[in-house]
Design a protein around this motif. Structure first.
Motif, short mmCIF file in Angstrom:
data_model
loop_
_atom_site.label_atom_id
_atom_site.label_comp_id
_atom_site.label_asym_id
_atom_site.label_seq_id
_atom_site.Cartn_x
_atom_site.Cartn_y
_atom_site.Cartn_z
N TYR A 135 4.35 23.84 -30.21
CA TYR A 135 5.25 24.05 -28.82
C TYR A 135 6.68 23.86 -29.18
O TYR A 135 7.54 24.79 -28.63
N ASP B 16 -7.05 24.78 -23.20
CA ASP B 16 -5.77 24.21 -22.49
C ASP B 16 -4.93 25.10 -21.54
O ASP B 16 -4.50 24.91 -20.57
N THR B 17 -4.56 26.25 -22.21
CA THR B 17 -3.93 27.30 -21.43
C THR B 17 -4.63 27.58 -20.12
O THR B 17 -4.03 28.24 -19.19
N GLU C 152 -6.28 25.80 -18.14
CA GLU C 152 -5.91 25.06 -16.94
C GLU C 152 -4.50 25.30 -16.38
O GLU C 152 -4.38 25.27 -15.03
N GLU C 153 -3.53 26.07 -17.15
CA GLU C 153 -2.24 26.55 -16.54
C GLU C 153 -2.62 27.90 -15.84
O GLU C 153 -1.95 27.96 -14.63
N TYR C 154 -3.26 28.53 -16.31
CA TYR C 154 -3.65 29.78 -15.42
C TYR C 154 -4.44 29.36 -14.28
O TYR C 154 -3.91 30.15 -13.05
N LYS D 82 -3.62 26.67 -12.26
CA LYS D 82 -2.77 26.00 -11.73
C LYS D 82 -1.91 27.06 -11.07
O LYS D 82 -1.25 27.22 -10.00
N ARG D 83 -1.63 28.31 -11.73
CA ARG D 83 -0.57 29.33 -11.30
C ARG D 83 -1.46 30.32 -10.38
O ARG D 83 -0.87 31.31 -9.95
N LYS E 190 1.41 30.65 -25.13
CA LYS E 190 2.70 30.28 -24.42
C LYS E 190 2.93 31.09 -22.93
O LYS E 190 3.92 30.90 -22.33
#
Length: 269
Positions: A38, A68-69, A71-73, A75-76, A117
């Motif tokens: 990153y 891991d990504t 989890e960000e999906y 959240k959004r 990213k």
């Protein structure tokens, strides 16, 4: 998300999953190299190139990054379908690695890094990358100026370029990215004006190309040959002729011609 679930969702071949399920990358190593990835992706790739068994290692590492990504999906509020379609790219490039090297793994790390990213999303048949246009693009009836927000269109391999499916993707992109993105740009051999010399107007490729106002054509890279035949050969006579496109393109390049790479745009109302 467990890696096994991820592998199922992106339809990773069983043999590829078996090659990484032992998880050779422990938590400490993963954490350190994730930070490097990153902070400086190009430096990460330099380090990766020095590894033994780097292709299989990269497959495991990017599966972990994708998990891991996810989890960000969540959240959004992004749909699971978008995640699954976007990270199916891992499966596509894993297959390409096996074709080239006989190993289930990955080597397109910079490209796949865009998905991790969340700089690139697949919506149906096409992939979209939010960008700002780097230089003015002047068409016959309108112009897109440098700095304009746009969606850079990419065409993943592995499926027919069905015109109707592409139209659905553009509609999904307008909904997903919101009203501020109405300009679509593309830089690809699929926008080459010379394709009309080897394909009929009814071709899906030509129909896709005709969506765009082509503003530039370059001849510095044989992208068309790489995509159509899987590799660039010095002796063009050795190219396969398994499809109509391969047969017509081979005849064109054997005659000393270069299809080139086109760049262009269109604005969706």
């Amino acid at each position: 998300m467990r890696l096994e679930e991820l592998a199922e969702r992106i339809r990773l071949p069983k043999e590829a999953w078996e090659s990484v399920r032992r998880e050779r990358i422990d938590g400490k190593e993963y954490g350190i190299l994730k930070d490097v990835f990153y902070q400086d992706t190009e430096q990460f790739v330099i380090q990766w190139k020095e590894m033994d068994g780097r292709f299989a290692w990269a497959l495991e590492f990017f599966l972990k990054l994708a998990a891991d990504t996810y989890e960000e999906y969540r959240k959004r509020g992004y749909a699971d379908k978008v995640f699954d379609q976007t990270f199916y790219d891992i499966t596509i490039w894993c297959g390409e690695c096996y074709r080239k090297h006989g190993v289930y793994g990955l080597e397109e790390l910079l490209w796949l890094g865009q998905s991790v990213k969340m700089e690139l999303f697949r919506l149906g048949r096409l992939q979209f990358e939010p960008i700002r246009v780097r230089k003015d693009m002047k068409g016959k009836n309108c112009e897109v100026f440098a700095g304009t927000k746009a969606l850079n269109v990419h065409i993943p391999a592995g499926e027919p370029l069905a015109y109707e499916e592409c139209q659905k993707s553009f509609e999904q992109a307008l909904e997903f990215f919101g009203g501020e993105y109405r300009v679509f740009v593309c830089d690809s051999w699929l926008l080459s004006p010379h394709l009309k010399e080897i394909l009929p107007e009814s071709s899906n490729i030509i129909r896709f190309r005709n969506l765009f106002e082509v503003t530039e054509v370059r001849y510095d890279f044989l992208q068309a040959e790489q995509r159509i035949f899987g590799e660039i050969l010095e002796d063009k006579r050795q190219y396969p002729e398994d499809t109509f496109l391969q047969r017509t393109a081979k005849k064109y390049v054997v005659s000393g011609n270069n299809l080139g790479v086109g760049a262009g745009f269109f604005i969706r109302d």
